[in-house]
Design an enzyme around this catalytic site. Sequence first.
Site, mmCIF file in Angstrom:
data_model
loop_
_atom_site.group_PDB
_atom_site.id
_atom_site.type_symbol
_atom_site.label_atom_id
_atom_site.label_comp_id
_atom_site.label_asym_id
_atom_site.label_seq_id
_atom_site.Cartn_x
_atom_site.Cartn_y
_atom_site.Cartn_z
ATOM 1 C CB SER A 291 -0.976 -0.040 1.172
ATOM 2 O OG SER A 291 -1.969 0.939 1.031
ATOM 3 C CG ASP A 392 -6.882 -2.417 -4.009
ATOM 4 O OD1 ASP A 392 -6.933 -1.181 -3.880
ATOM 5 O OD2 ASP A 392 -6.039 -3.125 -3.434
ATOM 6 C CG HIS A 422 -6.049 -1.763 -0.245
ATOM 7 N ND1 HIS A 422 -5.154 -1.512 -1.253
ATOM 8 C CD2 HIS A 422 -5.521 -1.166 0.861
ATOM 9 C CE1 HIS A 422 -4.153 -0.800 -0.798
ATOM 10 N NE2 HIS A 422 -4.340 -0.581 0.497
#
Length: 453
Positions: A291, A392, A422
């Site tokens: 991320s 996501d 995610h």
Amino acid sequence: MTVRTFTSPQTATSPYLVLALVLNGDHSDSCRELAVDGLVIVEVPTRAGSALDDCDRALQWARSVATALFEADPSRIAVLDTPETQPLAAELAERVQVRKEPPILAETFHSTENDLHARIAALPEFAGPTEPAVAVHRRVESATLAQLDHLTRWDTTSIDTIRAAYAKITPPPAPANERVERVDDVVPGTEEQPSVPVRWYLPRDARGPLPAIVYFHGGAFIMGGLDENDDRLDLIAADLGCAVVSVDYRLAPENPYPAGLDDAETVWRHILTHSDGLGVDLSRLVICGASAGAGLATALCIRLAEVGLPQPALQLLVYPMLDDREHGSLRALEGGAGHWGLWRLEAERHSWLAYLGELHGTVLPATAAPGRATPDDLRGTAPAFIGIGDVDALLDSNLRYAAKLSRAGTPVELHVYPGVIHGGFVARPRTQQTQRFLDDVYAVLRRTFEAGD
């Protein structure tokens, strides 16, 4: 939970969705009458002890499937209650307001009239970016779907509320793996930069010099820390026989760009200079992150190219956070169209504003938002692996970035995993696709380490 849907062949195109909340008693006749009137009615049998969450789950499901199943507007929904369920409707409306979702219309069965259509239509038009809603309850892998309701309900009012929501789901520190030694250390700073805390994960039965991974945790540049990744990084070190060093970089908004990137460079320079003492093989060195950490990893590769320092053998990017611009996959989860536990546009905006600080709204350097990089910015950067799920919010920015890397002449391996959300990599795999994700990460690491022998 099981809901019952009432529709009519006479339902007009783009009908409105109505949730009927029931604690006890049978309201099927009323639901049928409303369906004949051209509405889509979803009967929600709430349960004592979990009634509010049942209502919320039903609302999230309805928003998720409104367009795909019913050609309805997911931002205009009414909730019908009985005298018994009236407090539930009020609490549900409050939750919706806190999450900055489009407001719902709360009515009671006995007060509904033929102008319910008009009252729903009179709800404020959702002013945010509009994209076709992600039908989360149809797209996410079933084993993951079962866990969605246990995710945090993001309160995106401020950085503090986002952090508080994140803290509620952060797992406790994992006990050390018996095959791995964890060592906390501090990389010394320079006159310009502060020292940086790090944590090493060293396989107990391996002999150096070892292949190594420099890892940056996720958390949207505003959250996260070393402890939450212990379990995953223990396993990588033990399973692959490599060293892993996790970097506790500074977070925004207290320390906006380029503080975190400066910390990353400090650690990288330290490893290059002290590889013999650290027992690290520089030819088998990987930069990795998840991320925001993956965004930091790729920004570091861009900076290394700018200043002429050696690149890693691989930049391993797990659903990287790359771009402050609001691409379609991010907008598709706005307004409650997806699910309360999925990362959302409001939270993304707060995070980028905090991270960029005074640079927000200006022409950004590629190291601040790598998604804005040009092919010239990316020339000479390390080969890349990008892995992301197709449910996501960051999907579109990842696809664009992979194309930019390729145009810049950087070898890039791109994997898109159907049904994966995610955050689906950090936890231990629960599904077929999250296991594939982990297998592919292990495979590219093994290939990279073997090529450097």
